[in-house]
Scaffold this motif. Structure first.
Motif, PDB file in Angstrom:
ATOM      1  N   VAL A   1     -16.442  -5.509  31.696  1.00 19.34           N
ATOM      2  CA  VAL A   1     -17.661  -4.804  31.295  1.00 19.34           C
ATOM      3  C   VAL A   1     -18.572  -5.762  30.521  1.00 19.34           C
ATOM      4  O   VAL A   1     -18.113  -6.481  29.642  1.00 19.34           O
ATOM      5  CB  VAL A   1     -17.310  -3.580  30.415  1.00 19.34           C
ATOM      6  CG1 VAL A   1     -18.573  -2.842  29.995  1.00 19.34           C
ATOM      7  CG2 VAL A   1     -16.368  -2.655  31.166  1.00 19.34           C
ATOM      8  N   VAL A   2     -19.849  -5.753  30.872  1.00 19.70           N
ATOM      9  CA  VAL A   2     -20.783  -6.637  30.158  1.00 19.70           C
ATOM     10  C   VAL A   2     -21.255  -5.951  28.875  1.00 19.70           C
ATOM     11  O   VAL A   2     -21.123  -4.740  28.713  1.00 19.70           O
ATOM     12  CB  VAL A   2     -21.995  -7.043  31.034  1.00 19.70           C
ATOM     13  CG1 VAL A   2     -21.519  -7.709  32.310  1.00 19.70           C
ATOM     14  CG2 VAL A   2     -22.889  -5.849  31.327  1.00 19.70           C
ATOM     15  N   ARG A   3     -21.807  -6.748  28.002  1.00 19.29           N
ATOM     16  CA  ARG A   3     -22.192  -6.255  26.678  1.00 19.29           C
ATOM     17  C   ARG A   3     -23.344  -5.253  26.778  1.00 19.29           C
ATOM     18  O   ARG A   3     -24.332  -5.508  27.455  1.00 19.29           O
ATOM     19  CB  ARG A   3     -22.701  -7.405  25.810  1.00 19.29           C
ATOM     20  CG  ARG A   3     -21.761  -8.558  25.635  1.00 19.29           C
ATOM     21  CD  ARG A   3     -22.382  -9.542  24.652  1.00 19.29           C
ATOM     22  NE  ARG A   3     -22.488  -8.895  23.359  1.00 19.29           N
ATOM     23  CZ  ARG A   3     -21.552  -8.977  22.424  1.00 19.29           C
ATOM     24  NH1 ARG A   3     -20.474  -9.708  22.630  1.00 19.29           N
ATOM     25  NH2 ARG A   3     -21.704  -8.340  21.285  1.00 19.29           N
ATOM     26  N   GLN A   4     -23.232  -4.175  26.030  1.00 18.24           N
ATOM     27  CA  GLN A   4     -24.347  -3.229  26.018  1.00 18.24           C
ATOM     28  C   GLN A   4     -25.531  -3.740  25.190  1.00 18.24           C
ATOM     29  O   GLN A   4     -26.637  -3.243  25.327  1.00 18.24           O
ATOM     30  CB  GLN A   4     -23.914  -1.828  25.551  1.00 18.24           C
ATOM     31  CG  GLN A   4     -23.393  -1.712  24.133  1.00 18.24           C
ATOM     32  CD  GLN A   4     -21.874  -1.822  24.051  1.00 18.24           C
ATOM     33  OE1 GLN A   4     -21.293  -2.733  24.621  1.00 18.24           O
ATOM     34  NE2 GLN A   4     -21.232  -0.899  23.354  1.00 18.24           N
ATOM     35  N   ASP A   5     -25.277  -4.748  24.318  1.00 18.27           N
ATOM     36  CA  ASP A   5     -26.406  -5.325  23.583  1.00 18.27           C
ATOM     37  C   ASP A   5     -26.950  -6.573  24.280  1.00 18.27           C
ATOM     38  O   ASP A   5     -27.822  -7.262  23.757  1.00 18.27           O
ATOM     39  CB  ASP A   5     -26.003  -5.642  22.140  1.00 18.27           C
ATOM     40  CG  ASP A   5     -24.851  -6.644  22.048  1.00 18.27           C
ATOM     41  OD1 ASP A   5     -24.459  -7.206  23.097  1.00 18.27           O
ATOM     42  OD2 ASP A   5     -24.344  -6.868  20.934  1.00 18.27           O
ATOM     43  N   GLY A   6     -26.412  -6.860  25.460  1.00 20.44           N
ATOM     44  CA  GLY A   6     -26.797  -8.085  26.157  1.00 20.44           C
ATOM     45  C   GLY A   6     -28.267  -8.127  26.542  1.00 20.44           C
ATOM     46  O   GLY A   6     -28.938  -9.147  26.371  1.00 20.44           O
ATOM     47  N   ASP A   7     -28.788  -7.014  27.040  1.00 18.77           N
ATOM     48  CA  ASP A   7     -30.191  -7.002  27.457  1.00 18.77           C
ATOM     49  C   ASP A   7     -31.108  -7.319  26.286  1.00 18.77           C
ATOM     50  O   ASP A   7     -32.052  -8.103  26.396  1.00 18.77           O
ATOM     51  CB  ASP A   7     -30.572  -5.641  28.060  1.00 18.77           C
ATOM     52  CG  ASP A   7     -29.984  -5.458  29.459  1.00 18.77           C
ATOM     53  OD1 ASP A   7     -29.118  -6.275  29.851  1.00 18.77           O
ATOM     54  OD2 ASP A   7     -30.386  -4.508  30.148  1.00 18.77           O
ATOM     55  N   LEU A   8     -30.817  -6.690  25.144  1.00 13.73           N
ATOM     56  CA  LEU A   8     -31.651  -6.962  23.971  1.00 13.73           C
ATOM     57  C   LEU A   8     -31.539  -8.428  23.561  1.00 13.73           C
ATOM     58  O   LEU A   8     -32.524  -9.062  23.190  1.00 13.73           O
ATOM     59  CB  LEU A   8     -31.219  -6.070  22.799  1.00 13.73           C
ATOM     60  CG  LEU A   8     -31.581  -4.593  22.890  1.00 13.73           C
ATOM     61  CD1 LEU A   8     -31.003  -3.846  21.689  1.00 13.73           C
ATOM     62  CD2 LEU A   8     -33.095  -4.405  22.944  1.00 13.73           C
ATOM     63  N   LYS A   9     -30.332  -8.959  23.636  1.00 14.93           N
ATOM     64  CA  LYS A   9     -30.134 -10.343  23.187  1.00 14.93           C
ATOM     65  C   LYS A   9     -30.841 -11.346  24.095  1.00 14.93           C
ATOM     66  O   LYS A   9     -31.439 -12.301  23.610  1.00 14.93           O
ATOM     67  CB  LYS A   9     -28.638 -10.648  23.078  1.00 14.93           C
ATOM     68  CG  LYS A   9     -28.001 -10.018  21.825  1.00 14.93           C
ATOM     69  CD  LYS A   9     -26.507 -10.260  21.721  1.00 14.93           C
ATOM     70  CE  LYS A   9     -25.978  -9.745  20.364  1.00 14.93           C
ATOM     71  NZ  LYS A   9     -24.508  -9.859  20.256  1.00 14.93           N
ATOM     72  N   VAL A  10     -30.794 -11.138  25.410  1.00 13.13           N
ATOM     73  CA  VAL A  10     -31.464 -12.109  26.291  1.00 13.13           C
ATOM     74  C   VAL A  10     -32.985 -11.997  26.225  1.00 13.13           C
ATOM     75  O   VAL A  10     -33.695 -12.938  26.561  1.00 13.13           O
ATOM     76  CB  VAL A  10     -31.007 -12.001  27.762  1.00 13.13           C
ATOM     77  CG1 VAL A  10     -29.544 -12.394  27.908  1.00 13.13           C
ATOM     78  CG2 VAL A  10     -31.259 -10.615  28.332  1.00 13.13           C
ATOM     79  N   LYS A  11     -33.462 -10.850  25.783  1.00 15.27           N
ATOM     80  CA  LYS A  11     -34.916 -10.694  25.674  1.00 15.27           C
ATOM     81  C   LYS A  11     -35.439 -11.134  24.302  1.00 15.27           C
ATOM     82  O   LYS A  11     -36.634 -11.131  24.052  1.00 15.27           O
ATOM     83  CB  LYS A  11     -35.303  -9.225  25.904  1.00 15.27           C
ATOM     84  CG  LYS A  11     -35.189  -8.812  27.361  1.00 15.27           C
ATOM     85  CD  LYS A  11     -35.843  -7.464  27.614  1.00 15.27           C
ATOM     86  CE  LYS A  11     -35.014  -6.328  27.040  1.00 15.27           C
ATOM     87  NZ  LYS A  11     -35.578  -4.996  27.361  1.00 15.27           N
ATOM     88  N   GLY A  12     -34.533 -11.443  23.410  1.00 18.98           N
ATOM     89  CA  GLY A  12     -34.966 -11.812  22.057  1.00 18.98           C
ATOM     90  C   GLY A  12     -35.319 -10.604  21.221  1.00 18.98           C
ATOM     91  O   GLY A  12     -35.956 -10.724  20.179  1.00 18.98           O
ATOM     92  N   GLU A  13     -34.882  -9.440  21.655  1.00 20.88           N
ATOM     93  CA  GLU A  13     -35.262  -8.220  20.928  1.00 20.88           C
ATOM     94  C   GLU A  13     -34.149  -7.672  20.046  1.00 20.88           C
ATOM     95  O   GLU A  13     -34.337  -6.693  19.334  1.00 20.88           O
ATOM     96  CB  GLU A  13     -35.701  -7.145  21.934  1.00 20.88           C
ATOM     97  CG  GLU A  13     -37.009  -7.509  22.603  1.00 20.88           C
ATOM     98  CD  GLU A  13     -37.376  -6.569  23.753  1.00 20.88           C
ATOM     99  OE1 GLU A  13     -36.642  -5.572  23.963  1.00 20.88           O
ATOM    100  OE2 GLU A  13     -38.370  -6.854  24.428  1.00 20.88           O
ATOM    101  N   PHE A  14     -32.988  -8.287  20.116  1.00 21.88           N
ATOM    102  CA  PHE A  14     -31.881  -7.836  19.281  1.00 21.88           C
ATOM    103  C   PHE A  14     -32.182  -8.238  17.835  1.00 21.88           C
ATOM    104  O   PHE A  14     -32.574  -9.374  17.578  1.00 21.88           O
ATOM    105  CB  PHE A  14     -30.590  -8.491  19.758  1.00 21.88           C
ATOM    106  CG  PHE A  14     -29.366  -8.108  18.978  1.00 21.88           C
ATOM    107  CD1 PHE A  14     -28.691  -6.927  19.251  1.00 21.88           C
ATOM    108  CD2 PHE A  14     -28.885  -8.930  17.967  1.00 21.88           C
ATOM    109  CE1 PHE A  14     -27.556  -6.577  18.535  1.00 21.88           C
ATOM    110  CE2 PHE A  14     -27.752  -8.586  17.249  1.00 21.88           C
ATOM    111  CZ  PHE A  14     -27.097  -7.406  17.535  1.00 21.88           C
TER     112      PHE A  14
END
Lengths: 287, 160, 781
Positions: C27-40
């Motif tokens: 399972v991939v990280r649920q915070d991954g999208d935010l992290k790759v966009k710089g929005e985390f």
């Protein structure tokens, strides 16, 4: 703090004359580190990034004039064939991000003994053009430019304009020792330039003395053996013992200290090895 | 001083910028764009990588004033309208993201690599990303992510 | 490469067919999208209207008496809002995880360079720095205690009044003197480990916000909210309900966030000014702002019979803890417990000591005592193999612990104990690729630095095995808490999982969601931010979090499931024990059922559960006892090319072979293996906080070198999944083991390539070329 941003060379020199304490900034790769680390708070920052004249290089009468604002990335991409020694050194500077911003002129301005461009410029017999509004341009041979750790021959009102050097007329090499395989400051470095037309050998030593250094005895010794044994003509490599001796003479020319990056004795040792290896490669390259 | 520039396609104008501060600080603290990260502030980690007039740079080493009039793209400007950029998606799917602090810098640096070299070898990937430190992943999955992204971008081009 | 689970030995307990994205999936990280966009939002990204910036004034001396602190000039600056000193600490003036012996702000004495002395808060970071420069601290320098060996001498200057022993442990089993007589071969060695830094990329940072009731909210990058909270309550003189803490985005941790950094300071400034206050350390300050891995000097003596059986081990492990206790007693325990390695030996005498010095404070870092011990015991095993003319793997196999073997502390190992299997797998690995590659400079030692085109390069192969205890030890009442809530949102069931476990990048939040999906069969799971609104989940350290908080989440899910069944049984009038939760319905065997969403529409089902693993006990006399809840084992093979003339190395291949128990998430497991292995590479070759006379010589990423992508080869792993008998799903704690054996494997490869003893890490080029080494001899080979 004041931020000056001249767009022409004339304006830049006028600004430096008006504010001799102004700290010139080009790619920012040295100056901004000191600013970010709270080590330096100059009254005036003089941004040379908009000065068009600094960002060009040109070939003229067998010599290259490389503006002080030419980045390492451009040295590699545009001048690699003509200045292989400098390009090899440029490839070892920091990271792609740093090579896109950092400039040879900035390296000269900082005059750190660890700067990567000094050894190949010394080895190639480069001449630096500096200028002031009051006295115009003057030229300083590379070997007269470095006065002490992070001190150079610039007067307070002067800026570095360009570097003059001839396209390689023989093999050129650069090697640098550090304990990481990328993005590492030199523990020590060495450059060698073979000039087959002038029949000379040039050298440059980095990070092994208070300033970048040359190894004149090593230069004369190797060129002498090559000449005496007719190796310029034959293209044969000198004996292993000769290259070994060259390395030892390079190490003799160094004035290293112990510091956080290496010991003095290791630096000498590494210069012996790098001297031998790079000379071998450079003589082989240009045959 | 006042600073005007274009960031991610939008005109930005900020006042009260201190002359000694970095573009990174301006982006993070004055333009509400904290995607570029402040891990070392000495150009040794790549976490603050942005495009400055099309060149990949460490924004921590750009003096604010040097960005006057510049065209800047940060990690926040890479996602597409319909979702993640394929590079971003590849980083998530390959497991190349752990703590994620280095990730924005890697994403921007990978973007720069793949627009110059659509099909990089493993060593080309490694040389291009040698200015970006990651402390969590050991880089193996980052290399995988770059390859995955390259393949998907190539597929996109072929389908276009 | 990845090995499949062993037949019959994997025990994933599920009530359902595995739902998508449940336990065991990649399972991939649920915070991954935010992290790759710089929005985390990392802790250093937080921003609040009207917030001020705090900075720390730190000691420039490693050891000094403070004669005065003048704050007037700083306070006179218009943009400076306050300057605080030790006098302003509202409660206990000291803090510490184990012992409160570290000053919140130094009063009369500083004991290390970089110790906090005062705090300045201003409108902007630059204004705060300007203020900090105006704080005048007068020092009367004292001789620093910088050598841990000398620190233990009776006449040594005292770092603390009670003496310079931070912690000590003497483990004795059998009779080493008698056993020594039976040894055919004895090898001795002295080893040294340099001070490694966690070098997490996200700097220490937090935002403190005063609350109307006189309390404070703190958003901070930490590994353990409740360790922090309890120390903050004491020093801020506030009650637990006056402080609310939230884990803000954490940019890596690796042990370096188990102790306090900005926590008390930021809250003091916020409480004093009545304004939100943010603190962010610079990279340089970060080197002063957290504990490092203990450097150590380890002396070993191994005796063996001619056929390679260990008959005794004598060891003395001396670790430098710096001036404050931090987690040194536990590091001391672990170093001692793992000192002999995963090998059988009945006669041992191991002394593990941590000394106080005026060097930088040391505490938790991934591997935590086992890293230091493993470097030494593995070097010893190689020496012994050489002395006996035995293959190094064969020697290890002959001595490998197995089920029922005792470790140094006498604890008998329970299954699984896969050391022999790991060794066999190491042996069966395909041979390394041929040397030389395709002549690419980047594959050679020195890389782009162009130091060799092949000259002087020799290849070496090395192996190492390591192990470490999992979880907190020695009777610590370790547990974790989770709260699980099932409600109906838009006519769909939603599971919320709430714990106080810090997500530091390892992927705990991913696993918690997987567990909830598996146990409740609900696709939509939301893992809430970790805060102190829920009970204690303990530390994200000691490889414990998947096991303990995973266990708590599982227990809470099961309790919620039971509640749902009770509700359904009540509504349908069916007996509870005939009902099951199946695909969003609670139903009987005959298919009579009710939708889960209906069961929670009016009244969400909630359960809070604590999970306690089996108890451990403090060590008894002679350092014997059942002190550890479990162990994990790992091994590495390293292939290294070394330029023997320049002493430069390039690791060309690294393979990890390890048992991780049942994998809850293979993607996360591989990530831990690869990252831990790379950190071990850093310790082997380049990472060291260099300290000279108590002064840190390299507090920057220019001179503290972290491996780049050109230093770390592709890391392969071969993973065994031997189920733990008493853990959730059979998982085992695994995040530290890969960081333990990678260092000694790499150094073993360097030894094989160079013939040098290499008894210290990080290995320096000088250690390889050695003073006075005849370069002709080396070069000629």
């Amino acid at each position: 703090m004041e931020f000056l941003q001249p767009s022409t060379w004339e304006e830049a020199l006028a600004a430096k004359a008006a504010f001799p304490d102004a700290v010139p900034i080009q790619g920012g790769t040295d100056v901004m580190v000191e600013m970010n680390f709270d080590r330096r708070r100059p009254d005036v920052l003089l941004d040379l990034g908009r000065v068009r004249e600094l960002a060009d290089w040109a070939s003229d009468a067998g010599s290259l004039r490389v503006g002080a604002g030419v980045t390492y990335a451009r040295v590699i991409a545009e001048l690699g064939a003509m200045l292989p020694g400098l390009a090899l050194a440029a490839r070892t500077v920091g990271s792609p991000q740093i090579r896109n911003r950092g400039t040879v002129g900035g390296n000269l301005g900082a005059a750190s003994p660890a700067g990567d461009s000094h050894p190949p410029l010394l080895a190639a017999g480069a001449v630096y053009e500096v200028a002031s509004a009051a006295r115009g341009a003057r030229r300083i041979p590379a070997h007269e430019f470095y006065l002490g750790p992070k001190r150079n021959a610039l007067e307070p009102d002067e800026l570095i304009a360009a570097i003059y050097l001839a396209p390689a007329a023989g093999g050129q090499q650069f090697a640098k020792v550090g304990t990481r395989n990328a993005m590492v400051i030199a523990a020590c470095s060495f450059a060698v330039a073979v000039d087959r037309s002038a029949r000379t050998i040039g050298t440059g030593i980095g990070s092994a003395g208070p300033t970048p250094l040359q190894a004149p005895d090593a230069e004369r010794y190797l060129a002498g053996v090559i000449t005496d044994e007719g190796l310029w003509e034959s293209g044969r490599l000198p004996d292993e013992a000769v290259l070994e001796r060259f390395g030892a003479l390079v190490a003799d020319a160094a004035r290293p200290i112990d510091d956080v990056r290496a010991t003095a004795s290791y630096r000498r040792h590494a210069l012996t090895v790098m001297g031998r290896r790079t000379a071998t490669w450079a003589l082989r390259d240009g045959r | 001083m006042r600073l005007k520039c274009t960031v991610n396609g939008e005109a930005q104008e900020v006042d009260g910028v201190w002359e000694g501060e970095s573009l990174l600080y301006v982006l993070r603290e004055r333009m509400a764009l904290p995607g570029s990260k402040n891990a070392c502030e000495q150009g040794e980690c790549g976490s603050c990588s942005v495009y400055l007039n099309g060149n990949l740079v460490c924004s921590c080493l750009v003096a604010a004033g040097q960005a006057e009039g510049a065209d800047i793209t940060t990690v926040e400007g890479l996602a597409r309208e319909d979702g993640l950029h394929p590079i971003q998606r590849a980083f998530v799917e390959a497991g190349a993201v752990q703590c994620g602090f280095c990730t924005p810098g890697f994403v921007v640096a990978t973007h720069d690599l793949l627009r110059r070299n659509a099909d990089p070898s493993e060593m080309e990937i490694r040389e291009a990303l040698a200015g970006n430190l990651c402390r969590c992943t050991g880089y193996t999955k980052i290399v995988d992510a770059v390859r995955l992204a390259a393949e998907r971008l190539e597929l996109e081009r072929r389908q276009a | 490469m990845r090995g499949a689970g062993q037949d019959g030995r994997t025990a994933v307990r599920t009530l359902f067919e595995r739902p998508a994205l449940g336990v065991g999936e990649r399972v991939v990280r649920q915070d991954g999208d935010l992290k790759v966009k710089g929005e985390f939002a990392f802790s250093s990204d937080l921003w609040m209207e009207g917030m001020l910036w705090g900075v720390t004034v730190r000691s420039s001396h490693p050891h000094a008496r403070i004669t005065s602190i003048e704050t007037g000039a700083a306070l006179a600056l218009a943009s400076v809002h306050a300057v605080l000193t030790h006098e302003d600490v509202p409660g206990r003036k000291t803090y510490g995880i184990k012992r409160a012996d570290q000053p919140v702000l130094a009063s009369d004495r500083v004991r290390y360079q970089g110790e906090p002395v005062a705090l300045v808060v201003a409108d902007s970071p630059e204004a705060a720095r300007r203020g900090a420069r105006k704080v005048e601290v007068s020092y009367e320098p004292l001789d620093p205690v910088v050598d841990p060996e000398l620190a233990l001498m009776p006449d040594a200057p005292r770092v603390h009044d009670q003496g310079n022993v931070t912690a000590s442990l003497h483990i004795r089993r059998g009779d080493v003197v008698a056993a020594a007589g039976a040894a055919d071969v004895i090898v001795e060695g002295e080893y040294e480990i340099g001070m490694q830094d966690q070098a997490f990329l996200g700097p220490e940072s937090g935002l403190a916000v005063p609350t109307p009731d006189g309390g404070v909210e703190l958003y901070v990058a930490t590994q353990n909210l409740y360790f922090d909270l309890d120390q903050m309550c004491e020093s801020l003189a506030l009650t637990r309900d006056q402080i609310r803490m939230t884990v803000a985005g954490v940019g890596g941790a690796f042990g370096g966030r188990e102790d306090l950094s900005v926590q008390i300071h930021a809250c003091m400034l916020a409480l004093h000014t009545g304004r939100p206050v943010k603190m962010v350390y610079s990279r340089e300050e970060s080197f002063y702002g957290h504990v490092h891995r203990h450097p150590g000097r380890l002396r070993y003596e191994h005796g063996a019979t001619r056929d390679g059986r260990l008959v005794y081990v004598r060891a003395r492990l001396l670790l430098d803890g710096g001036p404050y206790t931090s987690s040194s007693p536990s590091v001391c325990l672990n170093a001692g417990s793992t000192a002999v390695g995963p090998y059988r030996c009945d006669d041992i005498d191991v002394e593990s000591i941590v000394a106080f010095t005026n060097n930088p404070p040391c505490g938790a870092m991934r591997g935590f005592g086992a890293v230091q011990a493993c470097f030494a015991h593995e070097a010893q095993m190689d020496r012994l193999a050489a002395a006996l003319d035995l293959d190094p793997i064969e020697l290890r196999r002959r001595n490998a612990v197995e089920v029922g073997s005792a470790v140094a502390t006498g604890q008998q190992l329970e299954a699984p104990v896969p050391v022999r299997e790991l060794l066999e797998r190491l042996e069966r690995l395909p041979p390394p690729a041929a040397a030389g590659g395709d002549g690419d400079l980047l594959l050679l030692p020195g890389g782009t630095s162009n130091t060799t085109h092949g000259e002087g390069v020799r290849r070496g192969v090395g192996y190492a095995v390591g192990f470490k205890n999992v979880g907190f030890s020695a009777g610590f009442d370790d547990y974790s808490t989770a709260r699980v809530r099932v409600s109906a949102v838009h006519d769909q069931p939603l599971v919320e999982v709430h714990t106080s476990a810090a997500e530091v990048g390892q992927g705990g939040i991913v696993i918690h969601a997987q567990i909830a999906r598996t146990e409740l069969g609900v696709a939509d799971v939301m893992v809430l931010p970790a805060d102190t609104d829920v009970g204690d989940s303990g530390s994200t350290s000691a490889s414990r979090q998947s096991w303990l908080t995973g266990g708590a989440v599982q227990a809470a899910c099961i309790a919620v499931r039971e509640e749902l069944i009770r509700r359904a049984a009540g509504r349908l009038g069916e007996p509870e024990d005939e009902m099951r939760l199946v695909e969003g319905r609670v139903e009987t065997a005959s298919g009579l059922g009710i939708e889960l969403v209906e069961l929670v529409a009016a009244d969400p089902a909630v359960a809070v559960r604590e999970y306690r693993p089996r108890r451990t006990e403090p060590l008894g006399p002679d350092g014997q006892g059942h002190a550890h809840m479990a162990f994990s084992f790992a091994a590495h093979r390293a292939v290294v090319d070394v330029d023997v003339e320049l002493g430069l190395a390039r690791v060309v291949e690294l393979v990890a072979v390890l048992d991780v128990g049942t994998m809850l998430n293979p993607l996360a497991v591989e990530g831990q293996i690869e990252g831990g292995t790379a950190q071990g590479l850093g310790l082997a070759l380049m990472e060291e906080v260099k300290v000279n006379g108590g002064i840190v010589a390299n507090p920057s990423f220019t001179d503290y070198l972290v491996p780049t992508i050109l230093d770390v080869p592709r890391i392969d792993s071969e993973i065994l999944e031997l189920a733990q008998p008493d853990s959730p799903y059979g998982l085992n704690g695994m995040a530290e083991a890969p960081s333990i054996s990678s260092t000694p494997a790499i150094v073993a490869a360097l030894r094989a390539a160079t013939g040098r003893p290499l008894t210290r890490v990080p290995v320096q080029p000088t250690d390889i070329v050695a003073a006075g080494a005849a370069i002709h001899d080396l070069g000629a080979a």
